[in-house]
Each structure stands twice: as C-alpha cells, then as structure tokens.
Motif scaffolding. Structure first.
Motif, PDB file in Angstrom:
ATOM      1  N   PHE A 159      41.122  19.724  25.365  1.00  0.00           N
ATOM      2  CA  PHE A 159      41.358  19.718  26.813  1.00  0.00           C
ATOM      3  C   PHE A 159      42.535  18.806  27.154  1.00  0.00           C
ATOM      4  N   LEU A 206      42.670  24.606  34.081  1.00  0.00           N
ATOM      5  CA  LEU A 206      42.006  23.688  33.145  1.00  0.00           C
ATOM      6  C   LEU A 206      40.504  23.630  33.379  1.00  0.00           C
ATOM      7  N   PHE A 217      37.790  25.450  30.240  1.00  0.00           N
ATOM      8  CA  PHE A 217      37.280  24.561  29.200  1.00  0.00           C
ATOM      9  C   PHE A 217      35.907  24.018  29.566  1.00  0.00           C
ATOM     10  N   VAL A 233      33.981  20.588  28.411  1.00  0.00           N
ATOM     11  CA  VAL A 233      34.104  19.336  27.660  1.00  0.00           C
ATOM     12  C   VAL A 233      32.731  18.752  27.371  1.00  0.00           C
ATOM     13  N   ASP A 284      30.365  17.502  33.085  1.00  0.00           N
ATOM     14  CA  ASP A 284      31.532  18.240  32.615  1.00  0.00           C
ATOM     15  C   ASP A 284      32.694  18.081  33.596  1.00  0.00           C
ATOM     16  N   LYS A 307      36.268  16.118  32.804  1.00  0.00           N
ATOM     17  CA  LYS A 307      37.562  16.800  32.939  1.00  0.00           C
ATOM     18  C   LYS A 307      38.453  16.078  33.945  1.00  0.00           C
ATOM     19  N   CYS A 350      42.031  14.413  33.050  1.00  0.00           N
ATOM     20  CA  CYS A 350      43.233  14.817  33.789  1.00  0.00           C
ATOM     21  C   CYS A 350      43.953  13.600  34.357  1.00  0.00           C
TER      22      CYS A 350
END
Length: 199
Positions: free
Chosen positions: A7, A128, A132, A134, A143, A147, A151
């Motif tokens: 990611f 993104l 994905f 994560v 999650d 993320k 980011c």
C-alpha cells in the motif's frame, strides 16, 4: 506487514507523481528555500490529511452526491493554481531566497486550499482506499485508519522530497533570460498539472 508495504509503495507512486501540489512545492522550494518552504509544506499536509480522512471515512461519496460541491472545490483549486502559476511566471529575477515578497506569493491559505481541494489527491485516495486491504476486514475502521496513517506518512516524505528538489533548483545561479524562462516554464507546468488533474 506485507500489505502495508505494498500500500505504501502504491501510495508513493500515486501521491508522489507530478500534479498541482508537486508543481507548487517545486516553485515554493525554489523561491523560499527548504526552511522557508516548511510552513507551506506543513499547511498543505494538513489540507491533504483532511482530504485523506474524508476519503477514508467514505465521505467522498458526498462529493458524488453533491455535484455543486465537487465543482466548487474544483473551481477554487483551479483559480488558486492559475494565480500561483502567474505569480511564479512573473516573479522578480534574482530575488533573494526567503524574501518578504515570497510570503505574499505563496500564502498559507493557498497551501491549505491546494491540499484540501486538490482533485488529483481525491482521485488517488479513492483508488488507494478502494483497491487495498491493509487490516482485514476490508472497509473496517482499523483498515481505514491504517490506510489514512500510511497516506499521511507517505505524503509527508514524498512532498518533503519535492520541496527539497525545488530548494536545490533555487540554488542554481542563472542568467536573467534563463531564469525568466525557468520561471515561465514552472508556471506553465502548474497550469499543465492543473489541466491534467481536472480532465
């Protein structure tokens, strides 16, 4: 751990590719130097972090449901970028890095506006966050938070690198005509990045 690394690599590729924010950071770094541009960078990161948070929370759907809001953000972002492009292209030649005039040409409100209303960033976040997982399960709070944190971290590192590149450009001594051409070229690159982001 592997999912987070994949990611992060994808985020670096998407969020670090040339766009309106990157062009602005290059211009700010060149005009203000690294330390003079940190405030602009930090303010832009706040706007981007909010935009990423909206995306992580699934609130980007509001922009789809309210086209007028999406258009308003796009117009505000485009107007600021066009103004910034003009400021960069017409900058005085041989100016001292970090001079008082640079503060007026690169206001912090503009950095925040560019961060929170950058159409390229919203497209990247949507891609993104939707592509994905994560921290399973997909779509869970953990999650989304993971993320968002990734980011924010990736943006801070990548955008700092672009600001550093701009500062390096600012240390190059050029003849007046060459400097004017570089300023105009950077201004045109901001316009081109804006046009690409809005298409």
């Amino acid at each position: 751990m592997e999912a987070a690394l994949v990611f992060a690599v994808a985020a670096a590729a998407l969020l670090g590719s040339p766009g309106p924010g990157i062009a602005a950071l290059l211009a700010v770094g060149r005009a203000r130097g690294l330390f003079g541009g940190i405030g602009y960078l930090a303010t832009m990161q706040i706007g981007l972090a909010i935009a990423a948070g909206l995306s992580a929370a699934g609130l980007v759907g509001i922009l789809r449901a309210l086209p007028w809001l999406r258009h308003l953000l796009t117009i505000v972002s485009a107007l600021y970028l066009l103004w910034l492009a003009w400021q960069v292209a017409t900058a005085p030649l041989g100016g001292e890095i970090g001079g008082a005039g640079e503060q007026a040409r690169f206001p912090l409100w503009g950095a925040f506006t560019l961060g929170i209303a950058n159409p390229k960033a919203y497209l990247a976040f949507a891609s993104l966050f939707g592509s994905f997982v994560v921290v399973p399960p997909a779509g869970g709070i953990a999650d989304a938070m993971a993320k968002w944190l990734l980011c924010v971290a990736v943006m801070a590192v990548v955008d700092f690198a672009w600001l550093l590149a701009g500062a390096w450009l600012g240390r190059i001594t050029l003849a007046p005509k060459a400097e004017r051409r570089m300023n105009v070229g950077m201004g045109l690159s901001i316009v081109a990045a804006c046009a690409l982001a809005l298409t």
